[in-house]
Design a protein around this motif. Structure first.
Motif, PDB file in Angstrom:
ATOM      1  N   VAL A  12     -26.855   2.837 -17.367  1.00 36.52           N
ATOM      2  CA  VAL A  12     -26.430   3.838 -18.347  1.00 36.52           C
ATOM      3  C   VAL A  12     -25.234   4.619 -17.806  1.00 36.52           C
ATOM      4  O   VAL A  12     -24.269   4.885 -18.537  1.00 36.52           O
ATOM      5  CB  VAL A  12     -27.601   4.775 -18.717  1.00 36.52           C
ATOM      6  CG1 VAL A  12     -27.131   5.992 -19.478  1.00 36.52           C
ATOM      7  CG2 VAL A  12     -28.649   4.010 -19.527  1.00 36.52           C
ATOM      8  N   ALA A  13     -25.277   4.975 -16.529  1.00 42.18           N
ATOM      9  CA  ALA A  13     -24.149   5.700 -15.914  1.00 42.18           C
ATOM     10  C   ALA A  13     -22.888   4.834 -15.917  1.00 42.18           C
ATOM     11  O   ALA A  13     -21.791   5.331 -16.207  1.00 42.18           O
ATOM     12  CB  ALA A  13     -24.506   6.136 -14.493  1.00 42.18           C
TER      13      ALA A  13
ATOM     14  N   HIS B 249     -21.601   4.711 -19.447  1.00 42.83           N
ATOM     15  CA  HIS B 249     -20.964   5.989 -19.782  1.00 42.83           C
ATOM     16  C   HIS B 249     -19.557   6.057 -19.200  1.00 42.83           C
ATOM     17  O   HIS B 249     -18.611   6.450 -19.878  1.00 42.83           O
ATOM     18  CB  HIS B 249     -21.816   7.161 -19.291  1.00 42.83           C
ATOM     19  CG  HIS B 249     -21.178   8.487 -19.525  1.00 42.83           C
ATOM     20  ND1 HIS B 249     -21.092   9.051 -20.780  1.00 42.83           N
ATOM     21  CD2 HIS B 249     -20.561   9.352 -18.674  1.00 42.83           C
ATOM     22  CE1 HIS B 249     -20.462  10.208 -20.702  1.00 42.83           C
ATOM     23  NE2 HIS B 249     -20.134  10.415 -19.433  1.00 42.83           N
ATOM     24  N   ARG B 250     -19.434   5.666 -17.949  1.00 40.85           N
ATOM     25  CA  ARG B 250     -18.131   5.687 -17.292  1.00 40.85           C
ATOM     26  C   ARG B 250     -17.132   4.791 -18.039  1.00 40.85           C
ATOM     27  O   ARG B 250     -15.986   5.182 -18.278  1.00 40.85           O
ATOM     28  CB  ARG B 250     -18.290   5.233 -15.841  1.00 40.85           C
ATOM     29  CG  ARG B 250     -17.151   5.550 -14.939  1.00 40.85           C
ATOM     30  CD  ARG B 250     -17.432   5.340 -13.460  1.00 40.85           C
ATOM     31  NE  ARG B 250     -18.415   4.333 -13.090  1.00 40.85           N
ATOM     32  CZ  ARG B 250     -19.708   4.589 -12.794  1.00 40.85           C
ATOM     33  NH1 ARG B 250     -20.159   5.823 -12.823  1.00 40.85           N
ATOM     34  NH2 ARG B 250     -20.525   3.622 -12.452  1.00 40.85           N
TER      35      ARG B 250
ATOM     36  N   VAL C 121     -17.256   3.874 -21.239  1.00 35.89           N
ATOM     37  CA  VAL C 121     -16.957   4.456 -22.551  1.00 35.89           C
ATOM     38  C   VAL C 121     -15.962   5.611 -22.395  1.00 35.89           C
ATOM     39  O   VAL C 121     -14.996   5.711 -23.151  1.00 35.89           O
ATOM     40  CB  VAL C 121     -18.247   4.903 -23.274  1.00 35.89           C
ATOM     41  CG1 VAL C 121     -17.923   5.695 -24.536  1.00 35.89           C
ATOM     42  CG2 VAL C 121     -19.116   3.692 -23.625  1.00 35.89           C
ATOM     43  N   VAL C 122     -16.187   6.471 -21.402  1.00 30.58           N
ATOM     44  CA  VAL C 122     -15.270   7.592 -21.169  1.00 30.58           C
ATOM     45  C   VAL C 122     -13.867   7.070 -20.852  1.00 30.58           C
ATOM     46  O   VAL C 122     -12.870   7.547 -21.409  1.00 30.58           O
ATOM     47  CB  VAL C 122     -15.791   8.518 -20.042  1.00 30.58           C
ATOM     48  CG1 VAL C 122     -14.715   9.487 -19.570  1.00 30.58           C
ATOM     49  CG2 VAL C 122     -17.017   9.282 -20.528  1.00 30.58           C
TER      50      VAL C 122
ATOM     51  N   GLU D 243     -15.961  13.580 -22.954  1.00 36.69           N
ATOM     52  CA  GLU D 243     -17.339  13.469 -22.439  1.00 36.69           C
ATOM     53  C   GLU D 243     -18.350  13.659 -23.561  1.00 36.69           C
ATOM     54  O   GLU D 243     -19.326  12.917 -23.671  1.00 36.69           O
ATOM     55  CB  GLU D 243     -17.590  14.512 -21.347  1.00 36.69           C
ATOM     56  CG  GLU D 243     -17.027  14.178 -20.002  1.00 36.69           C
ATOM     57  CD  GLU D 243     -17.820  13.102 -19.264  1.00 36.69           C
ATOM     58  OE1 GLU D 243     -19.033  12.934 -19.522  1.00 36.69           O
ATOM     59  OE2 GLU D 243     -17.206  12.427 -18.422  1.00 36.69           O
TER      60      GLU D 243
ATOM     61  N   ALA E 241     -18.376  10.667 -25.927  1.00 38.75           N
ATOM     62  CA  ALA E 241     -19.048   9.533 -25.279  1.00 38.75           C
ATOM     63  C   ALA E 241     -20.564   9.713 -25.291  1.00 38.75           C
ATOM     64  O   ALA E 241     -21.307   8.786 -25.621  1.00 38.75           O
ATOM     65  CB  ALA E 241     -18.539   9.367 -23.844  1.00 38.75           C
ATOM     66  N   ARG E 242     -21.048  10.910 -24.923  1.00 36.14           N
ATOM     67  CA  ARG E 242     -22.501  11.164 -24.912  1.00 36.14           C
ATOM     68  C   ARG E 242     -23.101  11.013 -26.310  1.00 36.14           C
ATOM     69  O   ARG E 242     -24.154  10.402 -26.483  1.00 36.14           O
ATOM     70  CB  ARG E 242     -22.800  12.570 -24.390  1.00 36.14           C
ATOM     71  CG  ARG E 242     -22.515  12.754 -22.942  1.00 36.14           C
ATOM     72  CD  ARG E 242     -23.665  12.302 -22.080  1.00 36.14           C
ATOM     73  NE  ARG E 242     -23.306  12.553 -20.689  1.00 36.14           N
ATOM     74  CZ  ARG E 242     -23.527  11.712 -19.713  1.00 36.14           C
ATOM     75  NH1 ARG E 242     -24.128  10.579 -19.945  1.00 36.14           N
ATOM     76  NH2 ARG E 242     -23.175  12.003 -18.482  1.00 36.14           N
TER      77      ARG E 242
ATOM     78  N   GLU F  70     -23.282   7.357 -27.219  1.00 31.57           N
ATOM     79  CA  GLU F  70     -24.373   6.679 -26.512  1.00 31.57           C
ATOM     80  C   GLU F  70     -25.721   6.995 -27.144  1.00 31.57           C
ATOM     81  O   GLU F  70     -26.560   6.097 -27.328  1.00 31.57           O
ATOM     82  CB  GLU F  70     -24.360   7.080 -25.030  1.00 31.57           C
ATOM     83  CG  GLU F  70     -23.148   6.562 -24.287  1.00 31.57           C
ATOM     84  CD  GLU F  70     -22.827   7.357 -23.028  1.00 31.57           C
ATOM     85  OE1 GLU F  70     -23.657   8.165 -22.579  1.00 31.57           O
ATOM     86  OE2 GLU F  70     -21.718   7.169 -22.501  1.00 31.57           O
TER      87      GLU F  70
END
Length: 197
Positions: free
Chosen positions: A127-128, A131-132, A134-135, A152, A155-156, A159
């Motif tokens: 997931v991290a 996230h990275r 996508v950001v 940020e 992106a959150r 997700e």
């Protein structure tokens, strides 16, 4: 030397077949359908072959999750933020239509992660990483006047919305067209706060 390379290629193919079978078994019958014996039957190899490639059944689950996440992001490089976010949702919709068993396997894996520390830790890493990515993708596609904090947040929210989309696609696959339309509206809402997309 060439024979060794052939063995490596064949071994990698067997490994992928095992990972694919793991996802298929999870998606078809849930955690109760998943075992080394079931994997061996599905791939048509011995249990010894399964454990030649993986140290444990749990390792297979972890590797299958990692492999599935890497496949989701392959080749997805549109130029605008809107196209990028829309593409993420559309990939899930296509997965629900083309291979619903794999989407169910992902849902099973997430559910299992709630109760299993090691799987939870691996899923958290994935997931991290997601996230990275996508950001980074949004940062490259949004105007420079969109702040890092806004990126940020977008992106959150994306997700979280993707997680909800996955659950809904698993539970109500017959409503794919409505979810596709709803996802497009969600992307508009996600980007509405950005200065321009």
């Amino acid at each position: 030397m060439a024979i060794k390379g052939q063995r490596t290629a064949a071994g990698e193919e067997t490994r992928k077949e095992i990972l694919n079978a793991a996802l298929t078994l999870l998606g078809r019958g849930g955690p109760d359908a998943f075992s080394a014996s079931a994997l061996a039957r599905e791939v048509n190899v011995s249990k010894a072959t399964i454990f030649h490639h993986f140290a444990s059944v749990d390792e297979i689950l972890l590797a299958a999750c990692d492999w599935r996440q890497s496949l989701e992001l392959e080749g997805h490089q549109p130029t605008s933020a809107r196209a990028y976010l829309d593409g993420l949702g559309q990939q899930l919709v296509r997965a629900a239509q083309g291979d619903p068993v794999l989407l169910k396997a992902q849902a099973v894996f997430v559910t299992r992660a709630i109760f299993d520390r090691e799987i939870n830790a691996r899923l958290s890493e994935g997931v991290a990483d997601m996230h990275r990515l996508v950001v980074e993708a949004l940062r490259a596609r949004l105007p420079s006047n969109v702040s890092d904090a806004e990126i940020e947040s977008i992106a959150r929210l994306a997700e979280m919305a993707l997680d909800g989309l996955m659950i809904n696609l698993v539970m109500r696959a017959d409503e794919r067209a409505q979810f596709q339309h709803a996802w497009a509206l969600m992307v508009d809402l996600l980007l509405a706060g950005a200065k321009s997309s």
